[in-house]
Design an enzyme around this catalytic site. Structure first.
Site, PDB file in Angstrom:
ATOM      1  N   ASP A  33       0.834  -1.230   0.000  1.00 27.25           N
ATOM      2  CA  ASP A  33       0.000   0.000   0.000  1.00 27.25           C
ATOM      3  C   ASP A  33       0.858   1.265   0.000  1.00 27.25           C
ATOM      4  OD1 ASP A  33       0.982   0.177   2.567  1.00 27.25           O
ATOM      5  OD2 ASP A  33      -0.980   0.414   3.521  1.00 27.25           O
ATOM      6  N   GLY A  37       6.681   1.824   2.472  1.00 29.29           N
ATOM      7  CA  GLY A  37       7.526   1.497   1.321  1.00 29.29           C
ATOM      8  C   GLY A  37       7.320   2.511   0.210  1.00 29.29           C
ATOM      9  N   LEU A  72       5.372 -10.238   4.030  1.00 28.31           N
ATOM     10  CA  LEU A  72       6.219  -9.336   4.819  1.00 28.31           C
ATOM     11  C   LEU A  72       5.519  -8.040   5.186  1.00 28.31           C
ATOM     12  CD1 LEU A  72       9.590  -9.665   2.831  1.00 28.31           C
ATOM     13  CD2 LEU A  72       8.873 -10.940   4.829  1.00 28.31           C
ATOM     14  N   ALA A  73       4.399  -7.722   4.524  1.00 29.73           N
ATOM     15  CA  ALA A  73       3.739  -6.435   4.804  1.00 29.73           C
ATOM     16  C   ALA A  73       3.305  -6.397   6.266  1.00 29.73           C
ATOM     17  CB  ALA A  73       2.523  -6.260   3.892  1.00 29.73           C
ATOM     18  N   ALA A  74       3.649  -5.329   6.937  1.00 34.54           N
ATOM     19  CA  ALA A  74       3.269  -5.145   8.345  1.00 34.54           C
ATOM     20  C   ALA A  74       3.688  -3.746   8.756  1.00 34.54           C
ATOM     21  CB  ALA A  74       3.972  -6.176   9.234  1.00 34.54           C
ATOM     22  N   TYR A 143       2.906  -5.208  19.210  1.00 29.90           N
ATOM     23  CA  TYR A 143       3.578  -5.719  18.009  1.00 29.90           C
ATOM     24  C   TYR A 143       3.968  -7.191  18.196  1.00 29.90           C
ATOM     25  CZ  TYR A 143       7.352  -6.333  14.600  1.00 29.90           C
ATOM     26  OH  TYR A 143       8.157  -6.817  13.606  1.00 29.90           O
ATOM     27  N   VAL A 187      17.016   1.465  14.439  1.00 27.36           N
ATOM     28  CA  VAL A 187      17.972   2.371  15.084  1.00 27.36           C
ATOM     29  C   VAL A 187      19.241   2.573  14.240  1.00 27.36           C
ATOM     30  CG1 VAL A 187      19.028   0.538  16.506  1.00 27.36           C
ATOM     31  CG2 VAL A 187      19.070   2.908  17.289  1.00 27.36           C
ATOM     32  N   ARG A 270      11.759   3.648  25.984  1.00 30.14           N
ATOM     33  CA  ARG A 270      10.460   3.475  25.323  1.00 30.14           C
ATOM     34  C   ARG A 270       9.586   2.500  26.115  1.00 30.14           C
ATOM     35  NH1 ARG A 270      12.297   2.447  19.104  1.00 30.14           N
ATOM     36  NH2 ARG A 270      12.413   4.621  18.450  1.00 30.14           N
ATOM     37  N   LEU A 271       8.269   2.748  26.100  1.00 30.94           N
ATOM     38  CA  LEU A 271       7.328   1.818  26.734  1.00 30.94           C
ATOM     39  C   LEU A 271       7.426   0.461  26.042  1.00 30.94           C
ATOM     40  CD1 LEU A 271       4.063   3.958  26.986  1.00 30.94           C
ATOM     41  CD2 LEU A 271       5.522   3.161  28.871  1.00 30.94           C
TER      42      LEU A 271
HETATM   43  P1  NAD Z   1       9.019  -1.815   5.964  1.00 26.79           P
HETATM   44  O1  NAD Z   1       8.115  -0.859   6.679  1.00 26.79           O
HETATM   45  O2  NAD Z   1      10.189  -1.268   5.252  1.00 26.79           O
HETATM   46  O3  NAD Z   1       8.188  -2.722   4.956  1.00 26.79           O
HETATM   47  C1  NAD Z   1       6.833  -3.036   5.136  1.00 26.79           C
HETATM   48  C2  NAD Z   1       6.148  -2.898   3.791  1.00 26.79           C
HETATM   49  O4  NAD Z   1       4.767  -3.258   3.953  1.00 26.79           O
HETATM   50  C3  NAD Z   1       6.150  -1.467   3.253  1.00 26.79           C
HETATM   51  O5  NAD Z   1       6.479  -1.458   1.885  1.00 26.79           O
HETATM   52  C4  NAD Z   1       4.724  -0.974   3.476  1.00 26.79           C
HETATM   53  O6  NAD Z   1       4.345   0.019   2.524  1.00 26.79           O
HETATM   54  C5  NAD Z   1       3.944  -2.268   3.356  1.00 26.79           C
HETATM   55  N1  NAD Z   1       2.683  -2.226   4.091  1.00 26.79           N
HETATM   56  C6  NAD Z   1       2.487  -1.775   5.364  1.00 26.79           C
HETATM   57  N2  NAD Z   1       1.187  -1.868   5.686  1.00 26.79           N
HETATM   58  C7  NAD Z   1       0.558  -2.402   4.609  1.00 26.79           C
HETATM   59  C8  NAD Z   1      -0.795  -2.739   4.323  1.00 26.79           C
HETATM   60  N3  NAD Z   1      -1.764  -2.535   5.223  1.00 26.79           N
HETATM   61  N4  NAD Z   1      -1.091  -3.278   3.121  1.00 26.79           N
HETATM   62  C9  NAD Z   1      -0.120  -3.462   2.175  1.00 26.79           C
HETATM   63  N5  NAD Z   1       1.172  -3.149   2.392  1.00 26.79           N
HETATM   64  C10 NAD Z   1       1.508  -2.628   3.590  1.00 26.79           C
HETATM   65  O7  NAD Z   1       9.460  -2.883   7.077  1.00 26.79           O
HETATM   66  P2  NAD Z   1      10.547  -4.039   7.020  1.00 26.79           P
HETATM   67  O8  NAD Z   1      11.583  -3.705   8.019  1.00 26.79           O
HETATM   68  O9  NAD Z   1      10.934  -4.324   5.625  1.00 26.79           O
HETATM   69  O10 NAD Z   1       9.694  -5.265   7.626  1.00 26.79           O
HETATM   70  C11 NAD Z   1       9.233  -6.337   6.809  1.00 26.79           C
HETATM   71  C12 NAD Z   1       8.638  -7.402   7.722  1.00 26.79           C
HETATM   72  O11 NAD Z   1       9.630  -7.922   8.598  1.00 26.79           O
HETATM   73  C13 NAD Z   1       7.504  -6.921   8.613  1.00 26.79           C
HETATM   74  O12 NAD Z   1       6.563  -7.965   8.738  1.00 26.79           O
HETATM   75  C14 NAD Z   1       8.182  -6.687   9.943  1.00 26.79           C
HETATM   76  O13 NAD Z   1       7.284  -6.768  11.031  1.00 26.79           O
HETATM   77  C15 NAD Z   1       9.167  -7.827   9.936  1.00 26.79           C
HETATM   78  N6  NAD Z   1      10.313  -7.635  10.807  1.00 26.79           N
HETATM   79  C16 NAD Z   1      11.189  -6.614  10.560  1.00 26.79           C
HETATM   80  C17 NAD Z   1      12.297  -6.479  11.390  1.00 26.79           C
HETATM   81  C18 NAD Z   1      13.291  -5.371  11.209  1.00 26.79           C
HETATM   82  O14 NAD Z   1      14.205  -5.272  12.036  1.00 26.79           O
HETATM   83  N7  NAD Z   1      13.193  -4.548  10.172  1.00 26.79           N
HETATM   84  C19 NAD Z   1      12.509  -7.392  12.432  1.00 26.79           C
HETATM   85  C20 NAD Z   1      11.557  -8.388  12.659  1.00 26.79           C
HETATM   86  C21 NAD Z   1      10.483  -8.524  11.826  1.00 26.79           C
HETATM   87  C1  UD1 Z   2      13.046  -4.046  15.837  1.00 24.91           C
HETATM   88  C2  UD1 Z   2      12.159  -3.922  14.601  1.00 24.91           C
HETATM   89  C3  UD1 Z   2      10.949  -4.786  14.756  1.00 24.91           C
HETATM   90  C4  UD1 Z   2      11.437  -6.196  15.053  1.00 24.91           C
HETATM   91  C5  UD1 Z   2      12.319  -6.247  16.299  1.00 24.91           C
HETATM   92  C6  UD1 Z   2      12.904  -7.646  16.486  1.00 24.91           C
HETATM   93  C7  UD1 Z   2      12.223  -1.826  13.345  1.00 24.91           C
HETATM   94  C8  UD1 Z   2      11.723  -0.438  13.221  1.00 24.91           C
HETATM   95  N1  UD1 Z   2      11.764  -2.527  14.404  1.00 24.91           N
HETATM   96  O1  UD1 Z   2      12.371  -3.521  17.008  1.00 24.91           O
HETATM   97  O2  UD1 Z   2      10.203  -4.783  13.534  1.00 24.91           O
HETATM   98  O3  UD1 Z   2      10.384  -7.089  15.146  1.00 24.91           O
HETATM   99  O4  UD1 Z   2      13.419  -5.374  16.078  1.00 24.91           O
HETATM  100  O5  UD1 Z   2      13.807  -7.655  17.530  1.00 24.91           O
HETATM  101  O6  UD1 Z   2      13.007  -2.278  12.554  1.00 24.91           O
HETATM  102  N2  UD1 Z   2      16.572   3.358  20.046  1.00 24.91           N
HETATM  103  C9  UD1 Z   2      17.253   4.462  20.533  1.00 24.91           C
HETATM  104  N3  UD1 Z   2      17.268   5.596  19.784  1.00 24.91           N
HETATM  105  C10 UD1 Z   2      16.633   5.691  18.571  1.00 24.91           C
HETATM  106  C11 UD1 Z   2      15.937   4.557  18.082  1.00 24.91           C
HETATM  107  C12 UD1 Z   2      15.928   3.404  18.852  1.00 24.91           C
HETATM  108  O7  UD1 Z   2      17.826   4.409  21.627  1.00 24.91           O
HETATM  109  O8  UD1 Z   2      16.714   6.775  17.937  1.00 24.91           O
HETATM  110  C13 UD1 Z   2      16.609   2.116  20.827  1.00 24.91           C
HETATM  111  C14 UD1 Z   2      15.240   1.548  21.174  1.00 24.91           C
HETATM  112  O9  UD1 Z   2      14.722   2.096  22.372  1.00 24.91           O
HETATM  113  C15 UD1 Z   2      15.565   0.061  21.310  1.00 24.91           C
HETATM  114  C16 UD1 Z   2      16.701  -0.156  20.291  1.00 24.91           C
HETATM  115  O10 UD1 Z   2      17.228   1.131  20.021  1.00 24.91           O
HETATM  116  O11 UD1 Z   2      16.040  -0.232  22.605  1.00 24.91           O
HETATM  117  C17 UD1 Z   2      16.227  -0.766  18.995  1.00 24.91           C
HETATM  118  O12 UD1 Z   2      15.091  -0.019  18.531  1.00 24.91           O
HETATM  119  P1  UD1 Z   2      14.453  -0.254  17.087  1.00 24.91           P
HETATM  120  O13 UD1 Z   2      15.491  -0.145  16.042  1.00 24.91           O
HETATM  121  O14 UD1 Z   2      13.256   0.628  16.989  1.00 24.91           O
HETATM  122  O15 UD1 Z   2      14.078  -1.798  17.118  1.00 24.91           O
HETATM  123  P2  UD1 Z   2      13.214  -2.726  18.103  1.00 24.91           P
HETATM  124  O16 UD1 Z   2      12.252  -1.943  18.930  1.00 24.91           O
HETATM  125  O17 UD1 Z   2      14.195  -3.626  18.795  1.00 24.91           O
END
Ligand code: NAD
Ligand code: UD1
Length: 307
Positions: A33, A37, A72-74, A143, A187, A270-271
């Site tokens: 959507d 992205g 992967l969408a979330a 989450y 982060v 963070r909470l």
């Molecule tokens: P991202 O936000 O870059 O990608 C998510 C994509 O989903 C985006 O392109 C967004 O536009 C799309 N999207 C969101 N809501 C949607 C909806 N309602 N309908 C259709 N598309 C939608 O995030 P990411 O980091 O690439 O995460 C991908 C997946 O991996 C997610 O399921 C996320 O929860 C999971 N995940 C990510 C991390 C991480 O550290 N990045 C860690 C654990 C799990």
């Molecule tokens: C991340 C992912 C989540 C995933 C999880 C798995 C993202 C956005 N979130 O969550 O999808 O499921 O890992 O472990 O990719 N922090 C700071 N300063 C900042 C930003 C973050 O101190 O400016 C701290 C946060 O409080 C946290 C840590 O960095 O303690 C990581 O934060 P973040 O990158 O948002 O990831 P998670 O919450 O661990």
């Protein structure tokens, strides 16, 4: 040549996965959507369906004729899910049920295998690390609760409806194309971008919380290996490195990679923030045949080179 559906294929992880699938000769349809992205991320050669993954009709149409689905969408930000509990629940759990429902056998075709993104957030505040897949699942955030819900519904999909699935519990994924400008981003991308612009880094809490940072190429390799192993027993695997980094260590490593001393600003924790999160790589390495992970320094250099 297979046709695969990638939900979230315009996002960070999904865009890398889409590029890898096309490179190995598959055809890819993306459902996205464009909320977090962008079209710019879409790998050339993929077909884009713009729509909501929580809408069952949209998902059913997108699933038409595919050989497999990567879901992967979330809404990937734990902090955003804390703020918008119900709205994010619809995307993070109801949408997964819509995908699994559409994957059921229908009109003479077999059930479609689904590989989906779970998260380390399902473990909540662990009593010990590294976490293996049998550690208790006690999520602390909306989450994490929704991601655990995805795993439970994947079991239902397999046991009741015969849909083969595999769940990957990604730890903290980083790499190029992780949006550096959103406050809801990961982060590493936020810190690299801010340091590049000479801005201070916000440390939530004391900075001694730890994370297991895994490079996006390792996550793509795990996804590619996982889909053929989808089965009705709904297996789940960690995707991680096994190496802990505290936020303070991370900011120092980013400082070294950028050749600058970071200025740190402490802010309230963070909470629902997890204190320690480090995974065991053993089961996934064995079952999925994964190579040793990309070292943090190498991955950070790739992010900084991309910015
Ligand atoms: P991202 O936000 O870059 O990608 C998510 C994509 O989903 C985006 O392109 C967004 O536009 C799309 N999207 C969101 N809501 C949607 C909806 N309602 N309908 C259709 N598309 C939608 O995030 P990411 O980091 O690439 O995460 C991908 C997946 O991996 C997610 O399921 C996320 O929860 C999971 N995940 C990510 C991390 C991480 O550290 N990045 C860690 C654990 C799990
Ligand atoms: C991340 C992912 C989540 C995933 C999880 C798995 C993202 C956005 N979130 O969550 O999808 O499921 O890992 O472990 O990719 N922090 C700071 N300063 C900042 C930003 C973050 O101190 O400016 C701290 C946060 O409080 C946290 C840590 O960095 O303690 C990581 O934060 P973040 O990158 O948002 O990831 P998670 O919450 O661990």
């Amino acid at each position: 040549m297979a046709l695969l559906l990638v939900t979230g294929g315009c996002g960070f992880i999904g865009s890398h996965l889409t590029a890898a699938l096309l490179a190995r000769g598959d055809r890819v349809r993306v459902l996205d959507d464009l909320s977090t992205g962008s079209r710019a991320n879409l790998a050339p050669g993929a077909t884009l369906v713009v729509g909501k993954v929580e809408d069952p009709e949209t998902v059913r149409a997108a699933m038409e004729g595919v050989d497999g689905c990567f879901h992967l969408a979330a809404i990937a930000s734990v902090a955003r899910c804390t703020e918008a509990w119900l709205e994010t629940h619809r995307v993070n759990l109801s949408a997964t049920i819509a995908v699994l429902d559409a994957a059921r056998a229908a009109f003479g075709r077999a059930a479609i295998p689904v590989a989906y993104a779970s998260s380390a957030a399902i473990y909540g505040m662990p009593e010990f690390c590294p976490l293996d897949e049998d550690a208790p699942a006690r999520p602390l955030s909306a989450y994490g609760a929704d991601k655990l819900g995805c795993e439970l519904h994947a079991r239902v999909a397999g046991q009741v409806h015969g849909v083969p699935t595999i769940g990957l519990r990604f730890f903290n994924v980083y790499g190029p194309r992780q949006d550096p400008r959103s406050p809801y981003s990961g982060v590493i991308s936020i810190f690299c971008e801010r340091l590049n612009r000479g801005l201070p880094l916000a440390i939530h809490g004391d900075g001694r919380q730890t994370r297991d940072f895994v490079f996006v190429a390792d996550v793509v390799a795990a996804l590619l290996a996982a889909l053929p192993m989808a089965e009705t027993g709904a297996p789940v695997f960690n995707v991680c490195t096994g190496q802990p980094s505290s936020l303070l260590d991370l900011s120092a490593a980013i400082g070294r990679a950028c050749g600058q001393e970071p200025r740190l600003e402490h802010q309230p924790a963070r909470l629902g923030d997890i204190r320690h999160s480090v995974g065991s790589v053993l089961r996934a390495r064995q079952a999925l045949g994964l190579k040793p992970p990309v070292p943090l320094e190498e991955g950070l250099a790739a992010v900084i080179g991309w910015l």
